[in-house]
Design a protein around this motif. Sequence first.
Motif, PDB file in Angstrom:
ATOM      1  N   THR A  32       0.832  -1.208   0.000  1.00  0.00           N
ATOM      2  CA  THR A  32       0.000   0.000   0.000  1.00  0.00           C
ATOM      3  C   THR A  32       0.859   1.247   0.000  1.00  0.00           C
ATOM      4  OG1 THR A  32      -1.692  -1.188   1.293  1.00  0.00           O
ATOM      5  CG2 THR A  32      -1.847   1.224   1.202  1.00  0.00           C
ATOM      6  N   LYS A  76      -1.947  -1.309  -3.634  1.00  0.00           N
ATOM      7  CA  LYS A  76      -3.126  -0.478  -3.370  1.00  0.00           C
ATOM      8  C   LYS A  76      -2.687   0.977  -3.270  1.00  0.00           C
ATOM      9  CE  LYS A  76      -7.011   0.030  -0.140  1.00  0.00           C
ATOM     10  NZ  LYS A  76      -7.613  -0.479   1.121  1.00  0.00           N
ATOM     11  N   ALA A 101      -0.166   1.852   5.480  1.00  0.00           N
ATOM     12  CA  ALA A 101       0.632   2.067   4.274  1.00  0.00           C
ATOM     13  C   ALA A 101       2.085   1.681   4.489  1.00  0.00           C
ATOM     14  CB  ALA A 101       0.538   3.535   3.845  1.00  0.00           C
TER      15      ALA A 101
END
Length: 260
Positions: A32, A76, A101
């Motif tokens: 992410t 992502k 993240a």
Amino acid sequence: MRNIVLFLLPALIFVFSGFSTNLIRRDNRVRTVVIDAGHGAHDNGCSGRFSKEKDVALKVALQVGNLIEENLPEVKVIYTRKSNVFVELIDRAGIANKNNADLFISIHCNSGPTGAFGTETFTMGLHTSEGNLKVAKRENSVILKEEGYKENYDGFDPNSPQSHILLSLRQSAYMDNSLRFASMVENQFENKVSRKSRGVKQAGLIVLWKSAMPSVLIETGFLTNPEEEKYLNDKSGQSYIASGIYRAFKEYKQELEATN
């Protein structure tokens, strides 16, 4: 000596809490990425003769995210904003933390004398020059547009050099990978995009302060330089900049995951 210890204690607590968070990560996969377009809405950022930082940063940020989504579908991509809205600095890091993240990329444009030009990428750290401090003060002054900023940022004063020094001691747990990615970005700008690189720098930047992952702030060029302003507002120029950041991300991801 006791006063020095008391002064540093909050930063040291944050560093070690961040370090323990880092140890929880099970592997080096980059799943992410959060892409942050600086400023927005009533916060224009810096301005050139005909353009505003908030608009240029958004266009580049969306292109970077699109390149990652198209070419690395396993990653992502999350944006702090996708339109002309205002997001408080503390919430930008909050978005990254909430989504676990693996990398936080904040995209900006620079301001300075009309002759100043080139790119530079910042990580959290102790500013070593007056120029780095000026960038930190300019970017951090955004909090003055926020309600209740003293409570949200633990009394941080964007006009105080001492506040920036304390701030710069934080996020140490992620420093190595932040510097690694920042170096890759500047290498791409200089050697692939043919931009003047002003190098990797460190400063106490609030937008990177509370992010629990490697984080960088990229200054894509000076809107106060007429030639750079033209370049940064040209579709081709924006594509070159976005492509450089994307290639750096891809290289960073491949290198990190090769150590698994």
